[in-house]
Write an enzyme that holds these catalytic residues in place. Structure first.
Site, PDB file in Angstrom:
ATOM      1  N   THR A 158       0.848  -1.184   0.000  1.00  0.00           N
ATOM      2  CA  THR A 158       0.000   0.000   0.000  1.00  0.00           C
ATOM      3  C   THR A 158       0.892   1.246   0.000  1.00  0.00           C
ATOM      4  OG1 THR A 158      -1.598  -1.219   1.304  1.00  0.00           O
ATOM      5  CG2 THR A 158      -1.899   1.166   1.220  1.00  0.00           C
ATOM      6  N   GLY A 242      -0.521  -1.105  13.452  1.00  0.00           N
ATOM      7  CA  GLY A 242      -1.182  -1.042  12.143  1.00  0.00           C
ATOM      8  C   GLY A 242      -2.563  -1.659  12.201  1.00  0.00           C
ATOM      9  N   GLN A 279     -40.109  -5.486  10.861  1.00  0.00           N
ATOM     10  CA  GLN A 279     -39.194  -6.048  11.868  1.00  0.00           C
ATOM     11  C   GLN A 279     -37.924  -6.643  11.232  1.00  0.00           C
ATOM     12  OE1 GLN A 279     -40.468  -9.356  14.448  1.00  0.00           O
ATOM     13  NE2 GLN A 279     -40.413  -7.858  16.105  1.00  0.00           N
ATOM     14  N   ILE A 337     -30.492  -4.293   2.509  1.00  0.00           N
ATOM     15  CA  ILE A 337     -31.557  -3.324   2.825  1.00  0.00           C
ATOM     16  C   ILE A 337     -31.887  -2.484   1.584  1.00  0.00           C
ATOM     17  CG2 ILE A 337     -32.051  -1.223   4.178  1.00  0.00           C
ATOM     18  CD1 ILE A 337     -30.478  -2.626   6.523  1.00  0.00           C
ATOM     19  N   GLU A 363      -2.776  -6.498   6.524  1.00  0.00           N
ATOM     20  CA  GLU A 363      -2.188  -6.398   7.882  1.00  0.00           C
ATOM     21  C   GLU A 363      -2.548  -7.634   8.723  1.00  0.00           C
ATOM     22  OE1 GLU A 363      -1.480  -2.673   9.612  1.00  0.00           O
ATOM     23  OE2 GLU A 363      -1.948  -1.577   7.768  1.00  0.00           O
ATOM     24  N   GLU A 367      -7.639 -15.070   9.901  1.00  0.00           N
ATOM     25  CA  GLU A 367      -7.086 -16.336  10.411  1.00  0.00           C
ATOM     26  C   GLU A 367      -5.795 -16.051  11.199  1.00  0.00           C
ATOM     27  OE1 GLU A 367      -8.247 -15.746   7.344  1.00  0.00           O
ATOM     28  OE2 GLU A 367      -9.979 -17.070   7.356  1.00  0.00           O
TER      29      GLU A 367
HETATM   30  N1  CAA Z   1       5.903  -7.689  18.993  1.00  0.00           N
HETATM   31  C1  CAA Z   1       7.224  -7.942  19.190  1.00  0.00           C
HETATM   32  N2  CAA Z   1       7.779  -9.165  18.912  1.00  0.00           N
HETATM   33  C2  CAA Z   1       6.983 -10.119  18.408  1.00  0.00           C
HETATM   34  C3  CAA Z   1       5.610  -9.906  18.172  1.00  0.00           C
HETATM   35  C4  CAA Z   1       5.074  -8.628  18.492  1.00  0.00           C
HETATM   36  N3  CAA Z   1       3.781  -8.351  18.288  1.00  0.00           N
HETATM   37  N4  CAA Z   1       5.064 -11.024  17.664  1.00  0.00           N
HETATM   38  C5  CAA Z   1       6.052 -11.937  17.590  1.00  0.00           C
HETATM   39  N5  CAA Z   1       7.200 -11.374  18.040  1.00  0.00           N
HETATM   40  C6  CAA Z   1       8.513 -12.039  18.162  1.00  0.00           C
HETATM   41  C7  CAA Z   1       8.391 -13.300  19.018  1.00  0.00           C
HETATM   42  O1  CAA Z   1       8.561 -12.992  20.386  1.00  0.00           O
HETATM   43  C8  CAA Z   1       9.509 -14.167  18.476  1.00  0.00           C
HETATM   44  O2  CAA Z   1      10.730 -13.767  19.044  1.00  0.00           O
HETATM   45  P1  CAA Z   1      11.932 -14.812  19.355  1.00  0.00           P
HETATM   46  O3  CAA Z   1      12.470 -15.239  18.038  1.00  0.00           O
HETATM   47  O4  CAA Z   1      12.919 -14.026  20.161  1.00  0.00           O
HETATM   48  O5  CAA Z   1      11.308 -15.956  20.098  1.00  0.00           O
HETATM   49  C9  CAA Z   1       9.540 -13.812  16.995  1.00  0.00           C
HETATM   50  O6  CAA Z   1       8.918 -12.514  16.882  1.00  0.00           O
HETATM   51  C10 CAA Z   1       8.815 -14.796  16.127  1.00  0.00           C
HETATM   52  O7  CAA Z   1       7.491 -14.915  16.612  1.00  0.00           O
HETATM   53  P2  CAA Z   1       6.545 -16.139  16.195  1.00  0.00           P
HETATM   54  O8  CAA Z   1       7.238 -17.432  16.556  1.00  0.00           O
HETATM   55  O9  CAA Z   1       5.206 -15.899  16.765  1.00  0.00           O
HETATM   56  O10 CAA Z   1       6.581 -16.003  14.591  1.00  0.00           O
HETATM   57  P3  CAA Z   1       5.881 -16.828  13.460  1.00  0.00           P
HETATM   58  O11 CAA Z   1       6.874 -17.039  12.391  1.00  0.00           O
HETATM   59  O12 CAA Z   1       5.173 -18.016  14.032  1.00  0.00           O
HETATM   60  O13 CAA Z   1       4.818 -15.789  12.874  1.00  0.00           O
HETATM   61  C11 CAA Z   1       2.708 -14.666  12.738  1.00  0.00           C
HETATM   62  C12 CAA Z   1       3.806 -15.253  13.619  1.00  0.00           C
HETATM   63  C13 CAA Z   1       1.729 -14.034  13.709  1.00  0.00           C
HETATM   64  C14 CAA Z   1       2.000 -15.727  11.908  1.00  0.00           C
HETATM   65  C15 CAA Z   1       3.334 -13.597  11.831  1.00  0.00           C
HETATM   66  O14 CAA Z   1       4.109 -14.193  10.813  1.00  0.00           O
HETATM   67  C16 CAA Z   1       2.309 -12.692  11.167  1.00  0.00           C
HETATM   68  O15 CAA Z   1       1.833 -11.731  11.780  1.00  0.00           O
HETATM   69  N6  CAA Z   1       1.940 -12.986   9.907  1.00  0.00           N
HETATM   70  C17 CAA Z   1       1.043 -12.072   9.145  1.00  0.00           C
HETATM   71  C18 CAA Z   1       1.843 -10.986   8.516  1.00  0.00           C
HETATM   72  C19 CAA Z   1       0.993  -9.817   8.122  1.00  0.00           C
HETATM   73  O16 CAA Z   1       0.144  -9.342   8.876  1.00  0.00           O
HETATM   74  N7  CAA Z   1       1.257  -9.302   6.921  1.00  0.00           N
HETATM   75  C20 CAA Z   1       0.613  -8.111   6.453  1.00  0.00           C
HETATM   76  C21 CAA Z   1       1.665  -7.182   5.913  1.00  0.00           C
HETATM   77  S1  CAA Z   1       1.285  -5.462   5.818  1.00  0.00           S
HETATM   78  C22 CAA Z   1       0.138  -5.311   4.609  1.00  0.00           C
HETATM   79  O17 CAA Z   1      -0.872  -5.886   4.719  1.00  0.00           O
HETATM   80  C23 CAA Z   1       0.372  -4.475   3.393  1.00  0.00           C
HETATM   81  C24 CAA Z   1       0.076  -3.081   3.513  1.00  0.00           C
HETATM   82  O18 CAA Z   1       0.774  -2.304   2.918  1.00  0.00           O
HETATM   83  C25 CAA Z   1      -1.090  -2.559   4.290  1.00  0.00           C
END
Ligand code: CAA
Length: 379
Positions: A158, A242, A279, A337, A363, A367
């Site tokens: 974006t 975000g 209703q 509607i 974002e 799921e």
């Molecule tokens: N804050 C800080 N650290 C975090 C965190 C958070 N919210 N969430 C996870 N971490 C850290 C964890 O503590 C972990 O640290 P360590 O390695 O030290 O243990 C590390 O990050 C990895 O965490 P996970 O094991 O939970 O990671 P994962 O690989 O299992 O992934 C997930 C987790 C939630 C699935 C993540 O990959 C995710 O959010 N996926 C979706 C991505 C997303 O939202 N993409 C959208 C992109 S933006 C967009 O949409 C485009 C735009 O321009 C609008």
């Protein structure tokens, strides 16, 4: 917290006036022409909307995150495409620079972003790293002089076509997944940076979405954001904030769908009375309002937790999950509607229905939000 303070209400009212007078009237045209709203962005910059929670010393409006979500809902009520430009600028581009940047990085990048003079984006997603964000294939190689060479392609970005400044992610060691990820601040003028395919989307048409391509791109060491191999945490912490922005966007769409439905239901007559006296329609209106109010409380609470400096990953995900599903529900019911009229491009609810659809996707899909919430709950 069930009510906004007088200060927050004043912000809500002034942004509501601006959004309904200056943004709403042009939304149908922008939806058709898909033109980026350059003049509106400049006006929003002057009002402080492009750097809402950036402190004054870096050129921002110095407000809190609750003010930001309240304002963003009003902008998205008028046009969710304009709202997402503001959301990405604030939450996804400036927030990580403010939270993780050095003083030099903040002084160099924040003022022109906060004023809206420059456009920012956040480039995490790749063709094979969407929900599985840790699987970053964009490669970073560290050079002897401390600079980095980046190669790779980002997608679904974006503000990508317009961005001057990009917060991006690349992996020093793709085999170690998220543990090799570094965050960088890029400038679109850097050699090796280019905008790839520009997407044609179902909705939020006036916001630009594209690929970004990095081809042997040399990035100075001073553009590393935070520490080497700590970039995934920057990415995840940024997405927490975000996601409240997208919750606010969803609220704006949902509230607009409800308001248009109420107006139409009080005018349209069937079986000798306005449909608001049936209703079947009353129940839809009641469900829409109830869900919107619940979603708004979740969103305000997540924002208040961020303002209090608390980690609120699960709360941000709950707000985004629920509000985005409410936006889709309300847009669906609004079309129902309006009946056949709701399916016509002449009526605004048709656009709301398309614009709402993205909110359960970007974002982090619904799921992924459930995954974050479940992980926090079962911990
Ligand atoms: N804050 C800080 N650290 C975090 C965190 C958070 N919210 N969430 C996870 N971490 C850290 C964890 O503590 C972990 O640290 P360590 O390695 O030290 O243990 C590390 O990050 C990895 O965490 P996970 O094991 O939970 O990671 P994962 O690989 O299992 O992934 C997930 C987790 C939630 C699935 C993540 O990959 C995710 O959010 N996926 C979706 C991505 C997303 O939202 N993409 C959208 C992109 S933006 C967009 O949409 C485009 C735009 O321009 C609008």
């Amino acid at each position: 917290m069930f009510e906004l303070s007088e200060d927050h209400k004043a912000i809500q009212e002034s942004i509501r006036d601006f959004a309904r007078n200056e943004i709403l009237p042009g939304a149908p045209k922008r939806d058709k022409t898909k033109e980026f709203p350059t003049e509106l962005v400049a006006a929003m910059g002057e009002m402080g909307l492009m750097g809402m929670f950036i402190p004054e010393q870096y050129g921002g409006a110095d407000m809190d995150i609750l003010s930001y979500v309240v304002a963003l809902e009003e902008i998205c009520y008028a046009d969710a495409a304009v709202g997402v430009i503001m959301s990405v600028q604030n939450s996804l581009c400036q927030w990580p620079i403010l939270a993780f940047g050095t003083e030099e990085q903040k002084l160099k990048y924040l003022p022109s972003l906060a004023s809206g003079e420059k456009i920012g984006c956040y480039a995490l997603t790749e063709p094979e790293a969407g929900s599985d964000a840790g699987a970053q294939k964009t490669k970073a190689v560290k050079n002897d002089d401390g600079s980095f060479t980046l190669n790779g392609t980002k997608m679904w970005i974006t503000n990508g076509p317009q961005a001057d400044v990009t917060v991006t992610y690349a992996n020093l060691d793709p085999a170690s997944l998220h543990k090799g990820v570094c965050a960088f601040i890029l400038e679109s003028s850097m050699d090796g940076y280019s905008v790839g395919k520009v997407e044609e989307k179902m909705g939020i048409s006036a916001s630009g979405t594209s690929e970004l391509v990095y081809s042997n791109m040399n990035v100075p060491g001073e553009n590393l954001l935070h520490k080497e191999r700590e970039g995934f945490k920057v990415a995840m912490a940024t997405l927490d904030g975000g996601r409240i922005g997208i919750a606010a966007q969803a609220l704006g769409i949902a509230q607009r769908a409800l308001d248009l439905s109420v107006q139409y239901a009080n005018e349209r007559k069937t079986f000798g009375k306005t449909i608001s006296r049936h209703q079947a329609i009353q129940w839809k209106i009641a469900d829409m309002r109830t869900r919107i109010e619940a979603a708004r409380l979740l969103t305000w609470r997540a924002a208040a937790m961020k303002d209090a400096g608390q980690r609120a990953s699960a709360e941000c995900s709950m707000a985004k999950l629920y509000a985005s599903e409410v936006a889709n529900f309300c847009a669906y019911e609004a079309v129902q509607i309006f009946g056949g009229y709701g399916y016509s491009k002449e009526y605004e609810v048709e656009r709301l229905y398309r614009d709402a659809r993205i909110t359960t996707l970007y974002e982090g899909t619904s799921e992924i939000q459930r995954l974050v919430i479940a992980k926090d709950t079962l911990r």
